[in-house]
Design an enzyme around this catalytic site. Structure first.
Site, PDB file in Angstrom:
ATOM      1  N   HIS A 260       7.837  30.499  -3.787  1.00 16.58           N
ATOM      2  CA  HIS A 260       7.877  30.634  -2.325  1.00 16.58           C
ATOM      3  C   HIS A 260       8.245  32.077  -1.973  1.00 16.58           C
ATOM      4  O   HIS A 260       9.216  32.623  -2.496  1.00 16.58           O
ATOM      5  CB  HIS A 260       8.985  29.750  -1.733  1.00 16.58           C
ATOM      6  CG  HIS A 260       8.748  28.273  -1.898  1.00 16.58           C
ATOM      7  ND1 HIS A 260       8.219  27.495  -0.906  1.00 16.58           N
ATOM      8  CD2 HIS A 260       8.976  27.434  -2.945  1.00 16.58           C
ATOM      9  CE1 HIS A 260       8.152  26.234  -1.312  1.00 16.58           C
ATOM     10  NE2 HIS A 260       8.600  26.168  -2.560  1.00 16.58           N
TER      11      HIS A 260
ATOM     12  N   HIS B  79       4.938  27.002  -8.258  1.00 11.45           N
ATOM     13  CA  HIS B  79       4.626  27.883  -7.130  1.00 11.45           C
ATOM     14  C   HIS B  79       5.895  28.643  -6.770  1.00 11.45           C
ATOM     15  O   HIS B  79       6.993  28.103  -6.871  1.00 11.45           O
ATOM     16  CB  HIS B  79       4.093  27.104  -5.931  1.00 11.45           C
ATOM     17  CG  HIS B  79       4.931  25.915  -5.608  1.00 11.45           C
ATOM     18  ND1 HIS B  79       4.822  24.724  -6.304  1.00 11.45           N
ATOM     19  CD2 HIS B  79       5.913  25.739  -4.690  1.00 11.45           C
ATOM     20  CE1 HIS B  79       5.701  23.862  -5.823  1.00 11.45           C
ATOM     21  NE2 HIS B  79       6.390  24.448  -4.856  1.00 11.45           N
TER      22      HIS B  79
HETATM   23  P1  5GP Z   1       8.240  22.524  -3.474  1.00 13.58           P
HETATM   24  O1  5GP Z   1       8.987  21.542  -2.679  1.00 13.58           O
HETATM   25  O2  5GP Z   1       7.486  21.851  -4.598  1.00 13.58           O
HETATM   26  O3  5GP Z   1       8.994  23.720  -3.928  1.00 13.58           O
HETATM   27  O4  5GP Z   1       7.183  23.155  -2.494  1.00 13.58           O
HETATM   28  C1  5GP Z   1       6.006  22.541  -2.108  1.00 13.58           C
HETATM   29  C2  5GP Z   1       5.500  23.400  -0.990  1.00 13.58           C
HETATM   30  O5  5GP Z   1       4.133  23.127  -0.836  1.00 13.58           O
HETATM   31  C3  5GP Z   1       6.174  23.061   0.343  1.00 13.58           C
HETATM   32  O6  5GP Z   1       6.700  24.250   0.903  1.00 13.58           O
HETATM   33  C4  5GP Z   1       5.075  22.487   1.191  1.00 13.58           C
HETATM   34  O7  5GP Z   1       5.183  22.910   2.515  1.00 13.58           O
HETATM   35  C5  5GP Z   1       3.845  23.038   0.539  1.00 13.58           C
HETATM   36  N1  5GP Z   1       2.711  22.161   0.609  1.00 13.58           N
HETATM   37  C6  5GP Z   1       2.706  20.837   0.428  1.00 13.58           C
HETATM   38  N2  5GP Z   1       1.424  20.384   0.549  1.00 13.58           N
HETATM   39  C7  5GP Z   1       0.656  21.442   0.779  1.00 13.58           C
HETATM   40  C8  5GP Z   1      -0.738  21.632   0.985  1.00 13.58           C
HETATM   41  O8  5GP Z   1      -1.533  20.701   0.980  1.00 13.58           O
HETATM   42  N3  5GP Z   1      -1.156  22.890   1.196  1.00 13.58           N
HETATM   43  C9  5GP Z   1      -0.286  23.933   1.206  1.00 13.58           C
HETATM   44  N4  5GP Z   1      -0.788  25.149   1.428  1.00 13.58           N
HETATM   45  N5  5GP Z   1       1.008  23.811   1.022  1.00 13.58           N
HETATM   46  C10 5GP Z   1       1.479  22.582   0.804  1.00 13.58           C
END
Ligand code: 5GP
Ligand code: ZN
Length: 327
Positions: free
Chosen positions: A289, A287
């Site tokens: 951001h 993903h």
């Molecule tokens: P990472 O840490 O993997 O770069 O980002 C994961 C992102 O997913 C975080 O910014 C967190 O807030 C978001 N996130 C985690 N769980 C969920 C969810 O159930 N729904 C959504 N929309 N975002 C999520």
């Protein structure tokens, strides 16, 4: 010389004793555009060649099972007969054009393989005129613009469903298509049970294109923090296919515009990917951001994404050469 354009144009001018219309030059260029030639090759074999063969006017010239050309089924024609038949063909073409005009090409828009000129232009521009698999430049080899998921298999005409491939990669892809086409398409459909980004509820999705979606982050860093997520389940950014990167890039631009339209306080963005647990990734489905920033939302924003190592965020403070004011 970086392309065939110059010699083709000069050849047309020379053949026409020094002067030629833009249409004549463009038509000559078109004959070298392999993707267009292939397109009409398919039309010839599937449509007009079939009908004229069925009506006994021509017969196909075969090489094995492939049709390489056509031959008129007629007694030897005299020069006068040939000339008069050519005039008849010309008359019939111009009658038809007078009657129907440009509408005669409209059927192409709904055909599976047809790619409009403006789509071609936009896809090639996005690909920087390079093959999206091997990186070859248009000046080295002809580039084809194709649907990723073909129209006949439900693929849309959205830009995210197109890719630019060089003749070699496209031919290899096609060879694979025959034997393993479903495999290629299915890899885009790969989802993992239990992955939160593979199992998003439809109402969470704020926008989508052929290969990715956008959702609001559930725990936003700032208002309108958005995640751009490929539909295929893949954990690592560096495992994305180039068309997925294109789709994500297109979605980033779209979402940026949308956020700017909703909030006039937004003056900048951080765009970031955490690739791997040690880099902070917590959801192992790629993903990107998209984090909107507003003036003064933190005391000192300098360094931005460098803040992943908090003590190193402001390199200006650490590495600035000493000035007399420091003493
Ligand atoms: P990472 O840490 O993997 O770069 O980002 C994961 C992102 O997913 C975080 O910014 C967190 O807030 C978001 N996130 C985690 N769980 C969920 C969810 O159930 N729904 C959504 N929309 N975002 C999520
Ligand atoms: Zn997933």
């Amino acid at each position: 010389m970086s392309h065939i354009y110059q010699p083709v144009m000069l050849k047309v001018l020379l053949e026409n004793y020094g002067e030629a219309s833009v249409d004549q030059i463009a038509s000559a260029l078109l004959t070298y555009d392999q993707s267009q030639v292939e397109y009409y090759g398919t039309r010839t074999k599937q449509m007009v060649g079939k009908v004229l063969t069925k009506n006994g006017v021509v017969e196909p010239i075969k090489s094995g099972r492939a049709t390489k050309g056509y031959r008129l089924n007629s007694e030897a024609l005299t020069e006068a007969q040939r000339a008069s038949l050519i005039v008849k063909c010309d008359n019939s073409i111009s009658d038809y054009l007078d009657k129907r005009g440009d509408r005669i090409w409209q059927h192409r828009a709904s055909e599976s393989g047809y790619v409009s000129g403006s789509t071609r232009y936009n896809v090639l521009k996005r690909a920087k005129y390079r093959c999206e698999l091997c990186g070859a430049h248009e000046s080295q080899i002809a580039l084809h613009v194709d649907h990723i998921v073909p129209r006949s298999k439900g693929g849309p005409d959205d830009l995210s469903n197109f890719q630019a491939l060089c003749q070699t990669c496209n031919t290899n892809k096609r060879a694979e298509d025959d034997t393993n086409f479903r495999g290629v398409l299915n890899s885009y459909r790969h989802r993992e049970v239990g992955c939160i980004f593979c199992e998003l509820e439809a109402e969470r999705i704020i926008s989508e294109n052929e290969l990715c979606v956008a959702i609001k982050d559930a725990f936003p860093v700032t208002d309108h923090h958005t995640l751009i997520i490929p539909k295929r389940h893949v954990s690592d950014y560096f495992e994305l296919y180039q068309p997925e990167r294109n789709a994500i890039d297109q979605m980033l631009h779209e979402q940026r515009q949308s956020i700017l339209g909703q909030d006039d306080k937004v003056t900048g963005f951080n765009v970031g990917i955490n690739a791997g647990a040690s880099a902070g990734q917590t959801v192992f489905h790629v993903h990107v951001h998209l984090i909107p920033r507003r003036k003064d939302d933190v005391e000192d924003p300098r360094g931005g994404v460098r803040g992943v190592i908090p003590t190193k965020q402001d390199y200006l403070r650490e590495n600035r050469p000493p000035s007399p004011l420091d003493y």
